[in-house]
Design a protein around this motif. Structure first.
Motif, PDB file in Angstrom:
ATOM      1  N   UNK A 286      81.427  52.119  24.223  1.00 56.24           N
ATOM      2  CA  UNK A 286      82.729  51.955  23.971  1.00 56.24           C
ATOM      3  C   UNK A 286      83.472  51.205  24.923  1.00 56.24           C
ATOM      4  N   UNK A 287      82.769  50.851  26.120  1.00 62.69           N
ATOM      5  CA  UNK A 287      83.521  50.151  27.208  1.00 62.69           C
ATOM      6  C   UNK A 287      82.868  48.741  27.536  1.00 62.69           C
ATOM      7  N   UNK A 288      81.941  48.378  26.783  1.00 62.43           N
ATOM      8  CA  UNK A 288      81.423  46.980  26.967  1.00 62.43           C
ATOM      9  C   UNK A 288      81.950  46.005  25.878  1.00 62.43           C
ATOM     10  N   UNK A 289      81.682  44.760  26.092  1.00 63.31           N
ATOM     11  CA  UNK A 289      82.037  43.730  25.114  1.00 63.31           C
ATOM     12  C   UNK A 289      81.015  44.199  23.824  1.00 63.31           C
ATOM     13  N   UNK A 290      81.716  43.898  22.581  1.00 61.52           N
ATOM     14  CA  UNK A 290      80.819  43.978  21.573  1.00 61.52           C
ATOM     15  C   UNK A 290      79.420  43.075  21.319  1.00 61.52           C
ATOM     16  N   UNK A 291      79.527  41.858  21.984  1.00 60.62           N
ATOM     17  CA  UNK A 291      78.582  40.997  21.880  1.00 60.62           C
ATOM     18  C   UNK A 291      77.604  41.109  22.911  1.00 60.62           C
ATOM     19  N   UNK A 292      78.207  42.094  24.082  1.00 57.46           N
ATOM     20  CA  UNK A 292      77.013  42.067  25.177  1.00 57.46           C
ATOM     21  C   UNK A 292      75.694  42.763  24.773  1.00 57.46           C
ATOM     22  N   UNK A 293      74.467  42.354  25.313  1.00 61.91           N
ATOM     23  CA  UNK A 293      73.237  42.837  25.039  1.00 61.91           C
ATOM     24  C   UNK A 293      73.102  44.277  25.322  1.00 61.91           C
ATOM     25  N   UNK A 294      72.355  44.986  24.635  1.00 62.31           N
ATOM     26  CA  UNK A 294      72.081  46.716  24.637  1.00 62.31           C
ATOM     27  C   UNK A 294      71.791  47.154  26.060  1.00 62.31           C
ATOM     28  N   UNK A 295      70.831  46.472  26.932  1.00 63.75           N
ATOM     29  CA  UNK A 295      70.769  47.071  28.118  1.00 63.75           C
ATOM     30  C   UNK A 295      72.203  46.899  29.164  1.00 63.75           C
ATOM     31  N   UNK A 296      72.967  46.149  29.041  1.00 60.65           N
ATOM     32  CA  UNK A 296      74.072  46.120  29.623  1.00 60.65           C
ATOM     33  C   UNK A 296      75.086  47.472  29.295  1.00 60.65           C
ATOM     34  N   UNK A 297      74.921  47.500  28.043  1.00 63.59           N
ATOM     35  CA  UNK A 297      75.759  48.583  27.326  1.00 63.59           C
ATOM     36  C   UNK A 297      75.251  49.923  28.321  1.00 63.59           C
ATOM     37  N   UNK A 298      74.081  50.253  27.992  1.00 64.42           N
ATOM     38  CA  UNK A 298      73.391  51.196  28.405  1.00 64.42           C
ATOM     39  C   UNK A 298      73.509  51.598  29.993  1.00 64.42           C
ATOM     40  N   UNK A 299      73.361  50.258  30.744  1.00 63.54           N
ATOM     41  CA  UNK A 299      73.657  50.576  32.047  1.00 63.54           C
ATOM     42  C   UNK A 299      74.899  51.130  32.602  1.00 63.54           C
ATOM     43  N   UNK A 300      76.136  50.535  31.780  1.00 62.94           N
ATOM     44  CA  UNK A 300      77.243  50.988  32.204  1.00 62.94           C
ATOM     45  C   UNK A 300      77.324  52.317  31.745  1.00 62.94           C
ATOM     46  N   UNK A 301      76.734  52.968  30.555  1.00 62.58           N
ATOM     47  CA  UNK A 301      76.542  54.452  30.451  1.00 62.58           C
ATOM     48  C   UNK A 301      75.894  55.204  31.596  1.00 62.58           C
ATOM     49  N   UNK A 302      74.792  54.494  32.122  1.00 59.85           N
ATOM     50  CA  UNK A 302      74.064  55.137  33.290  1.00 59.85           C
ATOM     51  C   UNK A 302      74.961  55.527  34.372  1.00 59.85           C
ATOM     52  N   UNK A 303      75.889  54.168  34.816  1.00 65.27           N
ATOM     53  CA  UNK A 303      76.619  54.029  35.907  1.00 65.27           C
ATOM     54  C   UNK A 303      77.965  55.321  35.673  1.00 65.27           C
ATOM     55  N   UNK A 304      78.275  55.536  34.478  1.00 65.68           N
ATOM     56  CA  UNK A 304      79.669  56.375  34.244  1.00 65.68           C
ATOM     57  C   UNK A 304      78.963  57.935  34.432  1.00 65.68           C
ATOM     58  N   UNK A 305      78.039  58.045  33.927  1.00 65.98           N
ATOM     59  CA  UNK A 305      77.289  59.427  34.148  1.00 65.98           C
ATOM     60  C   UNK A 305      77.054  59.569  35.532  1.00 65.98           C
ATOM     61  N   UNK A 306      76.502  58.765  36.332  1.00 68.04           N
ATOM     62  CA  UNK A 306      76.149  58.852  37.892  1.00 68.04           C
ATOM     63  C   UNK A 306      77.596  59.222  38.414  1.00 68.04           C
ATOM     64  N   UNK A 307      78.315  58.415  38.190  1.00 73.40           N
ATOM     65  CA  UNK A 307      79.847  58.627  38.834  1.00 73.40           C
ATOM     66  C   UNK A 307      80.317  60.053  38.489  1.00 73.40           C
ATOM     67  N   UNK A 308      80.059  60.608  37.371  1.00 67.52           N
ATOM     68  CA  UNK A 308      80.333  61.904  37.159  1.00 67.52           C
ATOM     69  C   UNK A 308      79.777  62.863  38.248  1.00 67.52           C
ATOM     70  N   UNK A 309      78.541  62.493  38.666  1.00 70.48           N
ATOM     71  CA  UNK A 309      77.590  63.295  39.649  1.00 70.48           C
ATOM     72  C   UNK A 309      78.194  62.962  41.117  1.00 70.48           C
ATOM     73  N   UNK A 310      79.190  61.988  41.185  1.00 70.27           N
ATOM     74  CA  UNK A 310      79.539  61.674  42.580  1.00 70.27           C
ATOM     75  C   UNK A 310      79.029  60.512  43.367  1.00 70.27           C
ATOM     76  N   UNK A 311      78.486  59.604  42.693  1.00 72.20           N
ATOM     77  CA  UNK A 311      77.893  58.223  43.084  1.00 72.20           C
ATOM     78  C   UNK A 311      79.113  57.304  43.379  1.00 72.20           C
TER      79      UNK A 311
END
Length: 277
Positions: A42-67
């Motif tokens: 949802x929040x990454x450039x369409x042309x970006x590779x898959x690891x970058x996108x999943x990393x963004x998801x990791x960070x957003x979920x970690x931020x929800x936990x207080x990171x």
């Protein structure tokens, strides 16, 4: 300081031990799921590779936990991984997240910068930090050894899923261990359990060996490769990989100081007449 990091297979066990040794409060992101992928795409450039996108998801979920801080590796090779931090920092900023990004560059190219970053992160005595590095290494080796044994047992086990249940318990025990002895004990118990798994003679006679090769993230993160090792193992294939985390750490961070068998070194030697990089 509450620190997090991206998921990549069993890296969370290594990273938790290392960052805890530096005196940080560690926020491990939830395991990668479809929600992680959805947030990232949802929040990454369409042309970006898959690891970058999943990393963004990791960070957003970690931020929800207080990171508060994201710790990630850098890179100087041909892959765009070296630019991840800059792109991800801008994405998180645009989304309104005040997550600080601390990038640990490879020591062979940016040694002094790496030392400065570690000093910045460290909230503990240097002896505790050194112990954290050692504990992280012992845990990484232990998990890899157990995983290799699991890969051997899976296609031979009589009751499907037995090796995987032992593997999950072993990872939890190694992750909890606070001393070298505790890590050793957890590893030995897991290996003994795996050796005791009842095997099916008919399946054992038909085992084929399959090697998985490819990019490090795709090889090591089960969510991304759709748990291909587990699927192949249960179908009767003994799977081995061209890369394990402890081998990569030894080759790229420890300059090969640990005496490990490294397929990468042999492959590099064989490839020299054909490949210059």
């Amino acid at each position: 300081m509450k620190a997090t990091f991206p998921h990549m297979g069993n890296l969370y066990i290594t990273a938790r031990a290392l960052l805890t040794g530096l005196g940080l409060e560690v926020i491990v992101p939830p395991p990668c799921t479809k929600r992680t992928l959805s947030l990232g795409t949802q929040h990454s450039p369409e042309f970006a590779c898959l690891p970058l996108k999943i990393n963004i998801g990791n960070y957003l979920e970690a931020a929800e936990l207080g990171a508060e801080v994201v710790v990630m590796a850098g890179g100087v090779g041909p892959c765009r991984f070296g630019y991840y931090a800059q792109i991800q920092r801008e994405i998180l900023k645009d989304l309104g997240y005040n997550l600080e990004m601390v990038v640990l560059e490879p020591p062979d190219a940016h040694f002094s910068e790496l030392v400065d970053k570690i000093r910045y992160l460290s909230h503990a005595h240097w002896r505790q930090g050194v112990q954290g590095v050692r504990l992280a290494w012992w845990k990484t080796r232990a998990v890899d050894e157990v995983e290799k044994r699991v890969q051997w047992v899976r296609p031979r086990e009589k009751v499907s899923g037995t090796a995987d249940r032992i593997y999950e318990r072993a990872k939890e025990a190694i992750d909890r261990a606070e001393t070298k002895y505790a890590v050793h004990l957890a590893r030995q118990e897991a290996l003994a359990e795996l050796d005791a798994v009842e095997r099916d003679p008919a399946r054992e006679a038909e085992v084929v060996r399959i090697a998985l090769v490819g990019e490090i993230y795709t090889l090591l993160e089960p969510f991304v490769n759709l748990h291909i090792e587990r699927k192949l193992g249960r179908m009767g294939a003994e799977v081995t990989r061209s890369l394990y985390l402890s081998e990569w750490i030894n080759d790229h961070l420890f300059a090969g100081l640990m005496r490990l068998k490294s397929p990468a070194k042999k492959a590099k030697k064989l490839a020299q007449p054909y490949l210059g990089y």
